[in-house]
Scaffold this active site. Sequence first.
Site, PDB file in Angstrom:
ATOM      1  N   TYR A 147      20.431  23.329  -8.513  1.00 28.38           N
ATOM      2  CA  TYR A 147      19.167  22.645  -8.757  1.00 28.38           C
ATOM      3  C   TYR A 147      18.251  22.785  -7.548  1.00 28.38           C
ATOM      4  O   TYR A 147      18.565  22.250  -6.478  1.00 28.38           O
ATOM      5  CB  TYR A 147      19.419  21.163  -9.055  1.00 28.38           C
ATOM      6  CG  TYR A 147      20.127  20.892 -10.368  1.00 28.38           C
ATOM      7  CD1 TYR A 147      19.840  21.649 -11.494  1.00 28.38           C
ATOM      8  CD2 TYR A 147      21.060  19.878 -10.489  1.00 28.38           C
ATOM      9  CE1 TYR A 147      20.476  21.397 -12.712  1.00 28.38           C
ATOM     10  CE2 TYR A 147      21.703  19.615 -11.693  1.00 28.38           C
ATOM     11  CZ  TYR A 147      21.405  20.378 -12.803  1.00 28.38           C
ATOM     12  OH  TYR A 147      22.038  20.129 -14.000  1.00 28.38           O
ATOM     13  N   ARG A 149      15.717  21.569  -5.247  1.00 30.62           N
ATOM     14  CA  ARG A 149      15.326  20.160  -5.073  1.00 30.62           C
ATOM     15  C   ARG A 149      15.140  19.824  -3.601  1.00 30.62           C
ATOM     16  O   ARG A 149      15.848  20.340  -2.746  1.00 30.62           O
ATOM     17  CB  ARG A 149      16.395  19.241  -5.673  1.00 30.62           C
ATOM     18  CG  ARG A 149      15.960  17.803  -5.828  1.00 30.62           C
ATOM     19  CD  ARG A 149      16.875  17.051  -6.761  1.00 30.62           C
ATOM     20  NE  ARG A 149      16.768  17.516  -8.144  1.00 30.62           N
ATOM     21  CZ  ARG A 149      17.550  17.100  -9.133  1.00 30.62           C
ATOM     22  NH1 ARG A 149      18.489  16.210  -8.899  1.00 30.62           N
ATOM     23  NH2 ARG A 149      17.396  17.542 -10.354  1.00 30.62           N
ATOM     24  N   LYS A 178      24.978  26.694 -13.514  1.00 29.16           N
ATOM     25  CA  LYS A 178      24.319  25.806 -14.474  1.00 29.16           C
ATOM     26  C   LYS A 178      22.948  25.479 -13.920  1.00 29.16           C
ATOM     27  O   LYS A 178      22.830  24.993 -12.786  1.00 29.16           O
ATOM     28  CB  LYS A 178      25.146  24.543 -14.637  1.00 29.16           C
ATOM     29  CG  LYS A 178      24.473  23.488 -15.477  1.00 29.16           C
ATOM     30  CD  LYS A 178      25.336  22.259 -15.619  1.00 29.16           C
ATOM     31  CE  LYS A 178      24.564  21.174 -16.332  1.00 29.16           C
ATOM     32  NZ  LYS A 178      25.322  19.958 -16.505  1.00 29.16           N
ATOM     33  N   GLY A 204      21.521  20.435 -20.615  1.00 26.25           N
ATOM     34  CA  GLY A 204      20.908  19.976 -21.862  1.00 26.25           C
ATOM     35  C   GLY A 204      19.569  19.293 -21.629  1.00 26.25           C
ATOM     36  O   GLY A 204      18.610  19.489 -22.350  1.00 26.25           O
ATOM     37  N   GLY A 231      25.105  17.073 -22.005  1.00 25.14           N
ATOM     38  CA  GLY A 231      25.607  15.705 -21.997  1.00 25.14           C
ATOM     39  C   GLY A 231      24.849  14.829 -22.969  1.00 25.14           C
ATOM     40  O   GLY A 231      25.259  14.612 -24.114  1.00 25.14           O
ATOM     41  N   ARG A 232      23.669  14.369 -22.512  1.00 22.10           N
ATOM     42  CA  ARG A 232      22.949  13.336 -23.258  1.00 22.10           C
ATOM     43  C   ARG A 232      22.576  13.742 -24.678  1.00 22.10           C
ATOM     44  O   ARG A 232      22.579  12.917 -25.581  1.00 22.10           O
ATOM     45  CB  ARG A 232      21.697  12.923 -22.467  1.00 22.10           C
ATOM     46  CG  ARG A 232      22.037  12.139 -21.217  1.00 22.10           C
ATOM     47  CD  ARG A 232      20.852  12.030 -20.287  1.00 22.10           C
ATOM     48  NE  ARG A 232      20.571  13.303 -19.617  1.00 22.10           N
ATOM     49  CZ  ARG A 232      19.559  13.510 -18.797  1.00 22.10           C
ATOM     50  NH1 ARG A 232      18.708  12.533 -18.559  1.00 22.10           N
ATOM     51  NH2 ARG A 232      19.392  14.679 -18.220  1.00 22.10           N
TER      52      ARG A 232
HETATM   53  P1  FBP Z   1      22.402  16.520 -19.425  1.00 19.36           P
HETATM   54  O1  FBP Z   1      22.760  17.557 -20.463  1.00 19.36           O
HETATM   55  O2  FBP Z   1      22.648  15.132 -19.930  1.00 19.36           O
HETATM   56  O3  FBP Z   1      21.018  16.749 -18.901  1.00 19.36           O
HETATM   57  O4  FBP Z   1      23.412  16.709 -18.228  1.00 19.36           O
HETATM   58  C1  FBP Z   1      23.287  17.791 -17.362  1.00 19.36           C
HETATM   59  C2  FBP Z   1      23.436  17.371 -15.917  1.00 19.36           C
HETATM   60  O5  FBP Z   1      23.464  18.503 -15.077  1.00 19.36           O
HETATM   61  C3  FBP Z   1      24.646  16.528 -15.621  1.00 19.36           C
HETATM   62  O6  FBP Z   1      25.818  17.284 -15.483  1.00 19.36           O
HETATM   63  C4  FBP Z   1      24.218  15.821 -14.382  1.00 19.36           C
HETATM   64  O7  FBP Z   1      24.765  14.557 -14.290  1.00 19.36           O
HETATM   65  C5  FBP Z   1      22.757  15.662 -14.562  1.00 19.36           C
HETATM   66  O8  FBP Z   1      22.340  16.595 -15.533  1.00 19.36           O
HETATM   67  C6  FBP Z   1      21.969  15.859 -13.304  1.00 19.36           C
HETATM   68  O9  FBP Z   1      20.645  15.548 -13.606  1.00 19.36           O
HETATM   69  P2  FBP Z   1      19.497  15.437 -12.519  1.00 19.36           P
HETATM   70  O10 FBP Z   1      18.623  16.618 -12.773  1.00 19.36           O
HETATM   71  O11 FBP Z   1      18.829  14.159 -12.853  1.00 19.36           O
HETATM   72  O12 FBP Z   1      20.124  15.457 -11.153  1.00 19.36           O
END
Ligand code: FBP
Length: 253
Positions: A147, A149, A178, A204, A231-232
């Site tokens: 990510y 960030r 991912k 997701g 996840g969600r």
């Molecule tokens: P979702 O499919 O619910 O978005 O989950 C993906 C995920 O990468 C989780 O594994 C992790 O907890 C979360 O999103 C991290 O999200 P953020 O971008 O808020 O740090």
Amino acid sequence: MKDNNTHLGKIARNGRVLVLAMDQGLEHGPRDFNSKNIDPEYVLDIAAKGGFTGLAIQKGIARHYKECYSGKVRLVLKLNGRTNMVPKDDCYSSQIASVKEAVALGVDALGYTIYVGSPREAEMFHDFGKIVAEAADYGLPTVVWAYPRGKHVPEEKSVEMVSYSARVALELGADIVKVNYTGNVDGFKKVVAAAGRCKVISAGGSKQSDADFLAKVKEVMAAGGAGLAVGRNVWQNDNPIKITEEIKKIVLK
Ligand code: FBP
């Protein structure tokens, strides 16, 4: 251009990956849950019955709920984590489980988050470097949650930033990366290309309508993605097994 996907280990089926993610309890806190899915057993039951290729959880859930998933779905253990109470500016995800602990829990793949571009990127590179070396000793694949960030990253979901992060995962030795979806097929193709033989799966994201989410899944796969870690959009869905079946029709072959 040979790539037989053997490096993906047991969490891939015919080169495709569909992981149910439930690390949000740590990453986001109870705001993501309702009175049903706040119970880890509810989500683990979806993982066991849904036919996912893997389940991504933190070590506390893995330890306390082992009988709910063991032998039913492959385990992707997240080795680091953080809460979102910490400001995003200077973000660091600290290691909270060792590879040895993961192996003792019967892990099939090791998960690790890197905030690419964060002022603390170097620490996460260092930690992950050691994990990759140890993973090789056990023949385990690694999955990087990559990510972009931190205070130097203005646009976390731009194609430029996400493809750079995907490439970083390849360069650091990850087997699967991912990333957040970048919004359209052409942009995501660039992410996939940047990652080379490191397979790209999409997060997701926050809950969408079934139609919008399934359209996104189709785009991820059309762009050359290897699947999703979702996840969600599954466990917040009123009918999680039904949406899982729809996702599987698109992702798994
Ligand atoms: P979702 O499919 O619910 O978005 O989950 C993906 C995920 O990468 C989780 O594994 C992790 O907890 C979360 O999103 C991290 O999200 P953020 O971008 O808020 O740090």
